[in-house]
Motif scaffolding. Structure first.
Motif, PDB file in Angstrom:
ATOM      1  N   ALA A  47      31.969  72.883  23.930  1.00 47.56           N
ATOM      2  CA  ALA A  47      31.659  73.667  22.716  1.00 47.56           C
ATOM      3  C   ALA A  47      32.790  74.639  22.408  1.00 47.56           C
ATOM      4  CB  ALA A  47      30.334  74.415  22.900  1.00 47.56           C
ATOM      5  N   VAL A 114      23.350  75.580  21.809  1.00 51.33           N
ATOM      6  CA  VAL A 114      24.678  74.970  21.712  1.00 51.33           C
ATOM      7  C   VAL A 114      25.390  75.475  20.464  1.00 51.33           C
ATOM      8  CG1 VAL A 114      25.893  72.781  21.304  1.00 51.33           C
ATOM      9  CG2 VAL A 114      24.149  72.930  23.082  1.00 51.33           C
ATOM     10  N   LEU A 127      25.666  78.099  28.296  1.00 50.62           N
ATOM     11  CA  LEU A 127      24.543  77.194  28.478  1.00 50.62           C
ATOM     12  C   LEU A 127      24.118  77.118  29.935  1.00 50.62           C
ATOM     13  CD1 LEU A 127      26.049  74.961  25.853  1.00 50.62           C
ATOM     14  CD2 LEU A 127      23.785  75.984  25.674  1.00 50.62           C
TER      15      LEU A 127
END
Length: 143
Positions: A47, A114, A127
């Motif tokens: 990400a 996310v 996360l």
């Protein structure tokens, strides 16, 4: 129709989406995507890479959904969660059509987590930390 499905995932599709993501991501790379809580560090890294690479949020939507499917599937396999389709109030709150319900009944939004990590990159949006701080996990879950 395929675009609509990409925008509106359903609970029964999420396990397959996670598996497709893992197959695609590991085809040429040796990413440790084994559905463990440790593997969520890889999702943080991916990400962050999208954000730092200047990915447009709308164009990255499919990839972010795939990452969210993976995170949710970690919760299913390791924490006893189940995928659920959100009702209207949950959709309005989460901004996503699917979520996971934990053994204690709480509903969490891995797709939104996310997206938050992608948008901010903030350490508190990790996360892996999300999993470790997660309320309602089952004590022991079969892999």
């Amino acid at each position: 129709m395929a675009e609509d499905r990409a925008r509106e995932p359903r609970a029964e599709e999420m396990r397959a989406r996670a598996a497709a993501f893992v197959a695609h991501a590991t085809a040429r790379n040796r990413l440790p995507l084994d559905y463990s809580e440790r593997s969520l560090r890889v999702v943080d890294f991916l990400a962050d890479g999208l954000r730092k690479g200047g990915a447009d949020p709308d164009r990255a939507r499919g990839t972010l959904t795939a990452l969210g499917a993976y995170v949710g599937e970690v919760l299913v396999r390791r924490a006893g969660a189940v995928w659920v389709d959100c009702d209207a109030s949950q959709r309005a709150f989460f901004g996503h059509p699917v979520a996971v319900r934990m053994p204690d009944g709480r509903v969490w939004n891995p797709l939104g987590k996310v997206r938050n990590r992608f948008e901010t990159g903030a350490p508190e949006e990790s996360l892996q930390l999300f999993y470790l701080r997660l309320h309602g996990r089952a004590r022991r879950v079969a892999a």
